[in-house]
Motif scaffolding. Structure first.
Motif, PDB file in Angstrom:
ATOM      1  N   GLU A 104      -5.463   4.206  -1.771  1.00 21.81           N
ATOM      2  CA  GLU A 104      -4.435   5.245  -1.656  1.00 21.81           C
ATOM      3  C   GLU A 104      -3.058   4.605  -1.492  1.00 21.81           C
ATOM      4  OE1 GLU A 104      -3.220   9.059   1.169  1.00 21.81           O
ATOM      5  OE2 GLU A 104      -5.059   7.923   1.566  1.00 21.81           O
ATOM      6  N   MET A 105      -2.984   3.540  -0.689  1.00 25.22           N
ATOM      7  CA  MET A 105      -1.713   2.846  -0.521  1.00 25.22           C
ATOM      8  C   MET A 105      -1.261   2.215  -1.838  1.00 25.22           C
ATOM      9  SD  MET A 105      -1.836   1.018   3.219  1.00 25.22           S
ATOM     10  CE  MET A 105      -0.063   0.772   3.230  1.00 25.22           C
ATOM     11  N   LEU A 106      -2.207   1.641  -2.594  1.00 25.68           N
ATOM     12  CA  LEU A 106      -1.876   1.055  -3.887  1.00 25.68           C
ATOM     13  C   LEU A 106      -1.332   2.110  -4.830  1.00 25.68           C
ATOM     14  CD1 LEU A 106      -1.897  -1.205  -5.993  1.00 25.68           C
ATOM     15  CD2 LEU A 106      -4.319  -0.683  -6.404  1.00 25.68           C
ATOM     16  N   GLU A 107      -1.954   3.281  -4.851  1.00 22.93           N
ATOM     17  CA  GLU A 107      -1.506   4.350  -5.746  1.00 22.93           C
ATOM     18  C   GLU A 107      -0.116   4.857  -5.374  1.00 22.93           C
ATOM     19  OE1 GLU A 107      -2.929   8.833  -7.184  1.00 22.93           O
ATOM     20  OE2 GLU A 107      -4.228   7.612  -5.906  1.00 22.93           O
ATOM     21  N   LEU A 108       0.154   4.954  -4.071  1.00 24.20           N
ATOM     22  CA  LEU A 108       1.413   5.510  -3.620  1.00 24.20           C
ATOM     23  C   LEU A 108       2.560   4.495  -3.639  1.00 24.20           C
ATOM     24  CD1 LEU A 108       0.212   7.683  -0.597  1.00 24.20           C
ATOM     25  CD2 LEU A 108       0.868   8.470  -2.867  1.00 24.20           C
ATOM     26  N   ARG A 109       2.239   3.216  -3.438  1.00 26.11           N
ATOM     27  CA  ARG A 109       3.284   2.203  -3.272  1.00 26.11           C
ATOM     28  C   ARG A 109       3.342   1.190  -4.399  1.00 26.11           C
ATOM     29  NH1 ARG A 109       7.266   3.266  -0.502  1.00 26.11           N
ATOM     30  NH2 ARG A 109       7.623   1.035  -0.179  1.00 26.11           N
ATOM     31  N   GLY A 110       2.446   1.269  -5.369  1.00 28.45           N
ATOM     32  CA  GLY A 110       2.390   0.266  -6.419  1.00 28.45           C
ATOM     33  C   GLY A 110       3.653   0.149  -7.239  1.00 28.45           C
ATOM     34  N   GLU A 111       4.394   1.251  -7.397  1.00 28.42           N
ATOM     35  CA  GLU A 111       5.610   1.242  -8.215  1.00 28.42           C
ATOM     36  C   GLU A 111       6.879   1.147  -7.387  1.00 28.42           C
ATOM     37  OE1 GLU A 111       5.453   1.033 -11.428  1.00 28.42           O
ATOM     38  OE2 GLU A 111       3.269   1.200 -11.435  1.00 28.42           O
ATOM     39  N   ALA A 112       6.756   1.084  -6.073  1.00 29.27           N
ATOM     40  CA  ALA A 112       7.938   1.043  -5.210  1.00 29.27           C
ATOM     41  C   ALA A 112       8.704  -0.265  -5.397  1.00 29.27           C
ATOM     42  CB  ALA A 112       7.534   1.214  -3.748  1.00 29.27           C
ATOM     43  N   GLU A 113      10.019  -0.188  -5.325  1.00 26.21           N
ATOM     44  CA  GLU A 113      10.845  -1.375  -5.548  1.00 26.21           C
ATOM     45  C   GLU A 113      10.599  -2.438  -4.482  1.00 26.21           C
ATOM     46  OE1 GLU A 113      15.606  -2.555  -5.931  1.00 26.21           O
ATOM     47  OE2 GLU A 113      14.966  -0.461  -5.759  1.00 26.21           O
ATOM     48  N   SER A 114      10.412  -2.005  -3.246  1.00 22.52           N
ATOM     49  CA  SER A 114      10.192  -2.966  -2.158  1.00 22.52           C
ATOM     50  C   SER A 114       8.799  -3.582  -2.181  1.00 22.52           C
ATOM     51  CB  SER A 114      10.411  -2.275  -0.807  1.00 22.52           C
ATOM     52  OG  SER A 114       9.477  -1.218  -0.625  1.00 22.52           O
ATOM     53  N   ALA A 115       7.913  -3.048  -3.018  1.00 22.36           N
ATOM     54  CA  ALA A 115       6.540  -3.547  -3.087  1.00 22.36           C
ATOM     55  C   ALA A 115       6.315  -4.460  -4.280  1.00 22.36           C
ATOM     56  CB  ALA A 115       5.562  -2.369  -3.146  1.00 22.36           C
ATOM     57  N   GLN A 116       7.402  -5.041  -4.806  1.00 21.24           N
ATOM     58  CA  GLN A 116       7.295  -5.968  -5.926  1.00 21.24           C
ATOM     59  C   GLN A 116       7.509  -7.395  -5.399  1.00 21.24           C
ATOM     60  OE1 GLN A 116       6.326  -4.378  -8.751  1.00 21.24           O
ATOM     61  NE2 GLN A 116       6.552  -2.540  -7.484  1.00 21.24           N
ATOM     62  N   GLY A 117       7.080  -8.367  -6.177  1.00 21.15           N
ATOM     63  CA  GLY A 117       7.256  -9.751  -5.769  1.00 21.15           C
ATOM     64  C   GLY A 117       6.175 -10.636  -6.357  1.00 21.15           C
ATOM     65  N   GLU A 118       5.991 -11.796  -5.769  1.00 23.17           N
ATOM     66  CA  GLU A 118       5.017 -12.761  -6.246  1.00 23.17           C
ATOM     67  C   GLU A 118       3.865 -12.890  -5.265  1.00 23.17           C
ATOM     68  OE1 GLU A 118       6.955 -16.440  -6.916  1.00 23.17           O
ATOM     69  OE2 GLU A 118       8.165 -15.714  -8.603  1.00 23.17           O
ATOM     70  N   VAL A 119       2.720 -13.242  -5.793  1.00 16.91           N
ATOM     71  CA  VAL A 119       1.550 -13.506  -4.960  1.00 16.91           C
ATOM     72  C   VAL A 119       1.719 -14.868  -4.302  1.00 16.91           C
ATOM     73  CG1 VAL A 119      -0.947 -13.835  -4.948  1.00 16.91           C
ATOM     74  CG2 VAL A 119       0.071 -12.110  -6.456  1.00 16.91           C
ATOM     75  N   THR A 120       1.467 -14.932  -3.010  1.00 15.84           N
ATOM     76  CA  THR A 120       1.568 -16.194  -2.278  1.00 15.84           C
ATOM     77  C   THR A 120       0.198 -16.578  -1.729  1.00 15.84           C
ATOM     78  OG1 THR A 120       2.147 -15.067  -0.212  1.00 15.84           O
ATOM     79  CG2 THR A 120       3.956 -15.748  -1.645  1.00 15.84           C
ATOM     80  N   VAL A 121      -0.098 -17.861  -1.772  1.00 20.20           N
ATOM     81  CA  VAL A 121      -1.369 -18.373  -1.251  1.00 20.20           C
ATOM     82  C   VAL A 121      -1.074 -19.573  -0.361  1.00 20.20           C
ATOM     83  CG1 VAL A 121      -3.620 -19.341  -1.812  1.00 20.20           C
ATOM     84  CG2 VAL A 121      -2.616 -17.608  -3.313  1.00 20.20           C
ATOM     85  N   ARG A 122      -1.567 -19.535   0.861  1.00 19.42           N
ATOM     86  CA  ARG A 122      -1.383 -20.647   1.786  1.00 19.42           C
ATOM     87  C   ARG A 122      -2.732 -21.099   2.311  1.00 19.42           C
ATOM     88  NH1 ARG A 122      -1.213 -21.641   7.165  1.00 19.42           N
ATOM     89  NH2 ARG A 122      -1.551 -19.448   7.711  1.00 19.42           N
ATOM     90  N   TRP A 123      -3.006 -22.384   2.213  1.00 24.06           N
ATOM     91  CA  TRP A 123      -4.257 -22.924   2.740  1.00 24.06           C
ATOM     92  C   TRP A 123      -4.170 -23.039   4.254  1.00 24.06           C
ATOM     93  CZ3 TRP A 123      -8.620 -23.404   0.012  1.00 24.06           C
ATOM     94  CH2 TRP A 123      -8.523 -23.400  -1.378  1.00 24.06           C
TER      95      TRP A 123
END
Length: 236
Positions: free
Chosen positions: A195-214
């Motif tokens: 539900e959060m993905l559907e509601l916030r997937g297109e929001a401007e503040s919810a854009q960016g890059e995937v980060t991975v930290r070991w």
């Protein structure tokens, strides 16, 4: 699944700042069974380890020390560490050896099968260790659903035993609670994340890059314990 709420604190900014950082609420998902099992295992390891460390003779204390340095980080990594943090901007997955940050805009779907996982736009899949799939819980939920359908067919009112109020943006009333009673807890968690993905997937503040930290704070001591244990066994 037990969930708690945590409030993140925004960085300090001067009044003249034109783009203040908003305070975001993280919804945290963790496995109560994993937490309880981890605490129990750590108590057993600590009891046996310290007993050998202070009461053992010869090489026993050194072997106990190396074993504890190896085992304690691993037990912590697989039981106490896993968690999923979700807010309006991103999903953060803390698995045993990695921390993955995914803005909602970079997520394609959340899948549930024999494990729960997130699929990113890059095609990479990230498993949600903190939200394990329980086939037994699903069977119980299906049984409740069958009983509710039978009660409805007989004209009776199905009991409302759902996790009311667990919706991401508020509860949906009695119908949502009744539906919650026919869903396994981890499946309800995945429904909330979808539900959060559907509601916030297109929001401007919810854009960016995937980060991975070991998680080197887990890997380093475990590796040191493994090396020390191997040396002791090889020289014994």
């Amino acid at each position: 699944m037990r969930q708690t709420w945590a409030m993140t604190t925004p960085d300090h900014q001067s009044p003249a700042s034109q783009s203040p950082v908003p305070t975001a609420k993280d919804r945290i998902y963790r496995s109560p069974m994993a937490l309880a099992g981890g605490v129990l295992l750590l108590l057993v390891v600590g009891w046996l380890g310290f007993d050998a460390l202070f009461q053992g003779h010869g090489r026993a204390p050194w072997l106990a020390l190396a074993g504890m340095i190896l085992i304690v980080p691993l037990v912590t990594a697989f039981t106490l560490r896993p968690a999923v943090f979700a807010n309006e901007d991103r999903l953060r997955i803390r698995n045993p050896f990695r921390v993955v940050g995914l803005p909602w805009g970079e997520i394609v779907s959340l899948r549930s099968g024999y494990s729960n996982e997130v699929v990113a736009k890059s095609g990479r899949k990230y498993q949600l260790w903190a939200v394990p799939v329980s086939l037994r819980a699903r069977k119980k939920a299906e049984a409740r659903k069958s009983r509710a359908a039978a009660d409805a067919a007989r004209g009776g009112a199905a009991p409302s035993r759902g996790l009311g109020g667990l919706g991401v943006f508020g509860g949906a009333g009695d119908s949502a609670a009744a539906d919650g009673a026919t869903r396994a807890d981890t499946d309800q968690v995945m429904d909330e994340l979808r539900e959060m993905l559907e509601l916030r997937g297109e929001a401007e503040s919810a854009q960016g890059e995937v980060t991975v930290r070991w998680a080197y704070e887990v890997i380093a001591p475990a590796a040191a314990g493994a090396v020390l244990l191997a040396i002791l066994l090889a020289t014994g």
